[in-house]
Each structure stands twice: as structure tokens, then as C-alpha cells.
Write a protein that holds these residues in place. Structure first.
Motif, PDB file in Angstrom:
ATOM      1  N   TRP A 133       1.023  -1.175   0.047  1.00 30.50           N
ATOM      2  CA  TRP A 133      -0.121   0.029   0.090  1.00 30.50           C
ATOM      3  C   TRP A 133       0.868   1.427   0.201  1.00 30.50           C
ATOM      4  CZ3 TRP A 133      -4.761  -1.279  -1.129  1.00 30.50           C
ATOM      5  CH2 TRP A 133      -5.243  -2.388  -0.728  1.00 30.50           C
ATOM      6  N   TYR A 134       0.771   2.059  -1.005  1.00 29.14           N
ATOM      7  CA  TYR A 134       1.670   3.289  -1.221  1.00 29.14           C
ATOM      8  C   TYR A 134       0.411   4.497  -1.578  1.00 29.14           C
ATOM      9  CZ  TYR A 134       1.517   2.744  -6.142  1.00 29.14           C
ATOM     10  OH  TYR A 134       1.233   2.422  -7.680  1.00 29.14           O
ATOM     11  N   CYS A 135       0.994   5.627  -1.772  1.00 28.51           N
ATOM     12  CA  CYS A 135       0.153   6.818  -2.053  1.00 28.51           C
ATOM     13  C   CYS A 135      -0.762   6.524  -3.409  1.00 28.51           C
ATOM     14  CB  CYS A 135       0.912   8.129  -2.150  1.00 28.51           C
ATOM     15  SG  CYS A 135       2.201   8.213  -3.642  1.00 28.51           S
ATOM     16  N   ASN A 140      -5.420   6.749   0.970  1.00 26.60           N
ATOM     17  CA  ASN A 140      -4.992   7.784   2.073  1.00 26.60           C
ATOM     18  C   ASN A 140      -4.913   7.485   3.288  1.00 26.60           C
ATOM     19  OD1 ASN A 140      -3.497  10.293   2.192  1.00 26.60           O
ATOM     20  ND2 ASN A 140      -5.519  11.344   2.913  1.00 26.60           N
ATOM     21  N   THR A 141      -4.900   6.160   3.590  1.00 28.15           N
ATOM     22  CA  THR A 141      -4.844   5.691   5.196  1.00 28.15           C
ATOM     23  C   THR A 141      -4.137   4.077   5.065  1.00 28.15           C
ATOM     24  OG1 THR A 141      -6.446   4.960   6.890  1.00 28.15           O
ATOM     25  CG2 THR A 141      -7.015   4.161   4.560  1.00 28.15           C
ATOM     26  N   THR A 142      -4.012   3.904   6.349  1.00 24.49           N
ATOM     27  CA  THR A 142      -3.464   2.401   6.570  1.00 24.49           C
ATOM     28  C   THR A 142      -4.477   1.355   6.117  1.00 24.49           C
ATOM     29  OG1 THR A 142      -4.078   2.502   8.830  1.00 24.49           O
ATOM     30  CG2 THR A 142      -1.761   3.323   8.538  1.00 24.49           C
ATOM     31  N   ARG A 143      -3.874   0.141   5.865  1.00 24.29           N
ATOM     32  CA  ARG A 143      -4.918  -0.818   5.747  1.00 24.29           C
ATOM     33  C   ARG A 143      -4.686  -2.117   6.482  1.00 24.29           C
ATOM     34  NH1 ARG A 143      -7.685  -0.762   0.825  1.00 24.29           N
ATOM     35  NH2 ARG A 143      -7.917   1.237  -0.279  1.00 24.29           N
ATOM     36  N   SER A 144      -5.443  -3.160   6.365  1.00 28.37           N
ATOM     37  CA  SER A 144      -5.063  -4.240   7.353  1.00 28.37           C
ATOM     38  C   SER A 144      -3.987  -5.096   6.805  1.00 28.37           C
ATOM     39  CB  SER A 144      -6.462  -5.260   7.241  1.00 28.37           C
ATOM     40  OG  SER A 144      -7.690  -4.523   7.916  1.00 28.37           O
ATOM     41  N   GLY A 160       5.495  -0.644   1.859  1.00 31.49           N
ATOM     42  CA  GLY A 160       4.466   0.161   2.057  1.00 31.49           C
ATOM     43  C   GLY A 160       3.786  -0.161   3.423  1.00 31.49           C
ATOM     44  N   ASN A 161       2.486   0.243   3.527  1.00 28.93           N
ATOM     45  CA  ASN A 161       1.484   0.278   4.465  1.00 28.93           C
ATOM     46  C   ASN A 161       2.017   1.330   5.763  1.00 28.93           C
ATOM     47  OD1 ASN A 161      -0.955  -0.152   5.666  1.00 28.93           O
ATOM     48  ND2 ASN A 161      -0.549  -2.270   6.239  1.00 28.93           N
ATOM     49  N   VAL A 162       2.904   0.874   6.582  1.00 31.37           N
ATOM     50  CA  VAL A 162       3.743   1.603   7.339  1.00 31.37           C
ATOM     51  C   VAL A 162       5.184   1.450   7.338  1.00 31.37           C
ATOM     52  CG1 VAL A 162       1.578   2.201   8.914  1.00 31.37           C
ATOM     53  CG2 VAL A 162       3.176   0.185   9.543  1.00 31.37           C
ATOM     54  N   TYR A 199       3.173   7.654   0.779  1.00 25.63           N
ATOM     55  CA  TYR A 199       4.363   8.120   0.507  1.00 25.63           C
ATOM     56  C   TYR A 199       4.640   7.471  -1.129  1.00 25.63           C
ATOM     57  CZ  TYR A 199       6.555  10.743   4.036  1.00 25.63           C
ATOM     58  OH  TYR A 199       6.831  11.636   5.074  1.00 25.63           O
ATOM     59  N   ASP A 200       5.497   7.960  -2.011  1.00 23.03           N
ATOM     60  CA  ASP A 200       5.733   7.530  -3.236  1.00 23.03           C
ATOM     61  C   ASP A 200       6.399   6.076  -3.294  1.00 23.03           C
ATOM     62  OD1 ASP A 200       4.886  10.246  -3.924  1.00 23.03           O
ATOM     63  OD2 ASP A 200       6.936  10.929  -4.181  1.00 23.03           O
ATOM     64  N   ALA A 201       6.093   5.603  -4.591  1.00 21.41           N
ATOM     65  CA  ALA A 201       6.793   4.362  -4.969  1.00 21.41           C
ATOM     66  C   ALA A 201       8.109   4.079  -4.410  1.00 21.41           C
ATOM     67  CB  ALA A 201       6.356   3.721  -6.282  1.00 21.41           C
ATOM     68  N   TRP A 202       8.772   5.024  -4.844  1.00 21.40           N
ATOM     69  CA  TRP A 202      10.341   4.978  -4.733  1.00 21.40           C
ATOM     70  C   TRP A 202      10.771   4.905  -3.319  1.00 21.40           C
ATOM     71  CZ3 TRP A 202      13.481   8.385  -2.352  1.00 21.40           C
ATOM     72  CH2 TRP A 202      13.125   9.946  -1.971  1.00 21.40           C
ATOM     73  N   ARG A 203       9.892   5.193  -2.269  1.00 23.48           N
ATOM     74  CA  ARG A 203      10.291   5.043  -1.018  1.00 23.48           C
ATOM     75  C   ARG A 203       9.880   3.702  -0.405  1.00 23.48           C
ATOM     76  NH1 ARG A 203      11.080  10.384   1.421  1.00 23.48           N
ATOM     77  NH2 ARG A 203      10.457  12.057   0.247  1.00 23.48           N
ATOM     78  N   CYS A 204       9.426   3.152  -1.267  1.00 26.89           N
ATOM     79  CA  CYS A 204       9.002   1.607  -0.773  1.00 26.89           C
ATOM     80  C   CYS A 204       9.848   0.586  -1.225  1.00 26.89           C
ATOM     81  CB  CYS A 204       7.366   1.572  -1.300  1.00 26.89           C
ATOM     82  SG  CYS A 204       6.324   2.362  -0.664  1.00 26.89           S
ATOM     83  N   ARG A 205      10.937   0.961  -2.064  1.00 27.08           N
ATOM     84  CA  ARG A 205      11.807   0.055  -2.457  1.00 27.08           C
ATOM     85  C   ARG A 205      12.579  -0.536  -1.220  1.00 27.08           C
ATOM     86  NH1 ARG A 205      16.146   2.398  -4.176  1.00 27.08           N
ATOM     87  NH2 ARG A 205      15.517   4.348  -3.113  1.00 27.08           N
ATOM     88  N   SER A 206      13.064  -1.946  -1.272  1.00 26.28           N
ATOM     89  CA  SER A 206      13.749  -2.481  -0.274  1.00 26.28           C
ATOM     90  C   SER A 206      14.955  -1.908   0.185  1.00 26.28           C
ATOM     91  CB  SER A 206      14.301  -3.870  -1.169  1.00 26.28           C
ATOM     92  OG  SER A 206      13.164  -4.772  -1.253  1.00 26.28           O
TER      93      SER A 206
END
Length: 232
Positions: A133-135, A140-144, A160-162, A199-206
Motif C-alpha cells: 500500500w502506497y500513495c 490515503n490511510t493504513t490498511r489491514s 508500504g502500509n507503514v 509516500y511515493d513508490a520509490w520510498r517503498c523500495r527494499s
């Protein structure tokens, strides 16, 4: 809480120079983890936190008990770990930054555990959309937790997610090969990893690295735990 055994091994920590979204603090270097460990399969949930601490600090409390706990500082988490360990079920702690990235990659060498990144901002990225989960897809919220695909080691929401707090102080990488690194010996900021719902996809990279002050609370930062081998 459920935990999967992560095998000892060697990997390249950081990102290659041509990875889209790469930033300068991701210098690639070889890391060997000599001991296997158990990594929690999901982020710690609001229900799990409340079961131990008696209350729910989350900003997104309307999301429900199966959503990740957030708005907890690094210091808050130490109190949670102390209370959890006092139950006598095992010895829990935050993962090191190296353990976190090794687990997130699950043997992969690409930006995400399931492949390359094609969209660095909030537009549709086919690989990230399957795993996190990302922007671009969170609403615009957290998910289960555990609603997206797990990586090859059975871990959910590593992208993502948090964001997730790690044990290490934040510092610059070395180019040296390292064995069981634990980060700098001192510092003022602790590492957070994984990207988040806003946050953007690039911040979710490993390989992406972020950091925060020990007593700061954010509505997009949570954590997961590790458990020593033999205690599962």
C-alpha cells in the motif's frame, strides 16, 4: 503474532546505481548474516499492541484491530518489547537494518521483492501494487495487514502500509563487506524502513532508508519484531 524462519545468508545491501528512485545513502555493499532468525510475518497490529499495553495509540484507530499500530515512537516500542518479554513467551526485539532489508528482499536483487520499479511517484506501479500500500493505491490511510501478496519468505507489507522502526542508529554505509552489522555505535536518529501508505513508490523500495528521532511519533510509522531461533 506469527513468525517465519529467515535463513542465514549473504546479500548485497543497498541499491545499484541505475535503480530508479535511488538516493545517495544506498551505497551497495556485501552483508553476511551468520545466524538465522524469526521475522514477524506482518507489522505489529493495533490489536496486538492493545493486548500487551492495554490501549491503542494509533492515529488511524478507525482502521481496526488488524491494521498496523502507528503513532508509536522508538522509545514507545522499547516499552512494548519490555512488557512483551515479561510475559515469558520469548525474547523479542526490533530487527537490525540489515536483517530488515535481507528479509524484505527474500533473495531478490530488484527494487521490490517481486521485480523492478517502473513508477517512482504515486501512479500505478504493477509490481508494487501487488505487494504494498502506497500513495497510489492506499486511499490515503493504513490498511489491514496481509492483504497484499507476501514475498518469497512469507512476509507481508515489507513494501508500504507503514514504515517500520529498526534497531540501528542511522548512519552512512561503508563499501566494506560486513558480517552481522548493527549500525553505528551512537547517533541521534533511528532507522525506519519500507515506505508507507502516504509516500511515493520509490520510498517503498527494499533499499530505501529513512530515519526518525527516538521520541517522535508518526501516523505512518509502525514496526515488526524479530525472535531468536529456537524460541518459535
Amino acid at each position: 503474532m506469527t513468525f517465519n524462519l529467515i535463513p542465514a545468508g549473504t546479500f548485497m545491501m543497498g541499491s545499484p546505481s541505475d535503480e530508479p528512485g535511488r538516493v545517495s545513502n544506498e551505497t551497495q555493499h556485501q552483508v553476511t548474516l551468520t545466524n538465522s532468525f524469526y521475522m514477524q510475518t506482518t507489522e505489529v497490529t493495533q490489536g496486538q499492541w492493545e493486548a500487551v499495553m492495554g490501549s491503542n495509540p494509533s492515529y488511524h484507530d478507525e482502521c481496526g484491530a488488524d491494521c498496523p499500530v502507528e503513532y508509536v515512537s522508538w522509545n514507545d516500542i522499547q516499552n512494548f518489547i519490555t512488557a512483551l518479554n515479561a510475559l515469558g513467551d520469548g525474547t523479542y526485539l526490533l530487527p537490525t537494518e540489515a536483517e530488515w532489508e535481507y528479509s524484505a528482499r527474500a533473495g531478490s536483487t530488484t527494487a521490490f521483492a517481486n521485480g523492478d520499479i517502473t513508477e517512482t511517484l504515486c501512479a500505478y506501479d504493477p509490481n508494487l501494487d501487488l505487494m504494498g500500500w502506497y500513495c497510489g493505491n492506499s486511499g490515503n490511510t493504513t490498511r489491514s495487514v496481509a492483504q497484499k501478496e507476501a514475498n518469497d519468505w512469507g512476509l507481508y507489507d515489507m513494501h508500504g502500509n507503514v514504515y517500520e522502526w529498526c534497531q540501528d542508529w542511522y548512519g552512512n554505509y561503508t563499501t566494506d563487506s560486513l558480517i552481522d552489522p548493527e549500525g553505528p555505535s551512537t547517533g541521534s536518529l533511528r532507522v525506519v524502513r519500507g515506505g508507507s501508505w502516504n509516500y511515493d513508490a520509490w520510498r517503498c523500495r527494499s533499499a530505501y532508508r529513512n530515519r526518525g528521532f527516538l521520541d517522535y511519533r508518526y501516523n505512518y510509522v509502525g514496526f515488526r519484531l524479530v525472535l531468536s531461533p529456537g524460541q518459535q
